[in-house]
Design a protein around this motif. Sequence first.
Motif, PDB file in Angstrom:
ATOM      1  N   LEU A 118      93.840 123.167  26.160  1.00 54.75           N
ATOM      2  CA  LEU A 118      94.503 123.070  24.858  1.00 54.75           C
ATOM      3  C   LEU A 118      94.365 121.676  24.250  1.00 54.75           C
ATOM      4  N   LYS A 166      86.055 122.485  23.168  1.00 50.98           N
ATOM      5  CA  LYS A 166      86.641 123.803  23.408  1.00 50.98           C
ATOM      6  C   LYS A 166      85.647 124.913  23.057  1.00 50.98           C
ATOM      7  N   LYS A 223      95.574 127.041  20.239  1.00 52.82           N
ATOM      8  CA  LYS A 223      95.109 125.822  19.582  1.00 52.82           C
ATOM      9  C   LYS A 223      95.324 125.898  18.079  1.00 52.82           C
TER      10      LYS A 223
END
Length: 375
Positions: free
Chosen positions: A54, A61, A162
């Motif tokens: 996160l 990511k 996120k």
Amino acid sequence: MLAYLRKKLNIHLKEGKRRRARLVSKDGRCNIEFGNVEEQSRVAFLADIWTTVLDLKWRYKMTIFITAFLGSWFLFGLLWYAVAYLHKDLPEFYPSVNHTPCVENINGLTSSFLFSLETQVTIGYGFRCVTEQCGTAIFLLIAQSILGVIINSFMCGAILAKISRPKKRGKTITFSKNAVISKRGGKLCLLIRVANLRKSLLIGGHIYGKLLKTTLTPEGETIILDQVNIEFIVDAGNENLFFVSPLTIYHIINKNSPFFEMSAETLLQHDFELVVFLDGTVEATSATCQVRTSYIPEEVLWGFRFASIVSKTKDGKYRVDFSNFSKTVEVETPHCAFCLYNQKQSITKLTSGYDNPAFTFTEISETVGANETKM
């Protein structure tokens, strides 16, 4: 032209030398670097893989997201190719007409990869399928289906978490560019303006501050980033703020305040950083949100107040003019809190006496008293 550029360069270099290091940037990011972290602590980041993912930036990511899916498809594609190869289902083995393959219509590595993709994402085109001929193929199908659900749940959940993090909500909470020091209610105060740019409120808002400075203890220890609590007051109440319009928070500079020994002349000579925090709960998602900013001595204006920002239209509506949000107006202000405190104390002593019109003062001569003593 060359002389002008040289002058600008010198000014820029001087400003760079005077620029102070700050722990918290104006947009709330913490400028701190961790060095020589032990290997055990690094392993702890992998143990808490959810928080680690996160906290990653979007580019990292998305790289993990794409790699996780492509890697699993390719890995299981190799396994499906190995099953077909060991069972001699591939065309290069020239299987007989009565031969029943483990997986229908797998002709090579490419078709194995496509079958792996179809299995994991449950597309199911119907062209390739597992038969009951091989127990290994059935076990591999179950394993890939379970692992695919886990990868899909984790990665999609991380992307959703996120996106919905309250950190983005904090971007719509803004603080004034400068803090000001002026009189408020007869007291010398440090004032900061904060505004909510959305119409949705922050529930249970709480505002407080920390003064960061370098201090020297009586034992001779130098403490860098020593934290001192700064209490801020809001006229509407410190708890459960009704944050529908911009608020002006203020800190009273009294004897207990670290700003008490500062003055308008010596303010820039002090080395400190005032960090202001606003905690609250986002009304839409019920997630806890913290917004922060900081002020260094160059951003604290002595002898100013904020310009008016809220007005009422002829239609009876309230209007907030954000063009005046950080605008300041110079006002008459004592040059130090100590002077204002002594001035009030002297006025109090002066007004504490009572006038008696019947009182008369008679002066007695010392020579007369001496003659009477001789007699």
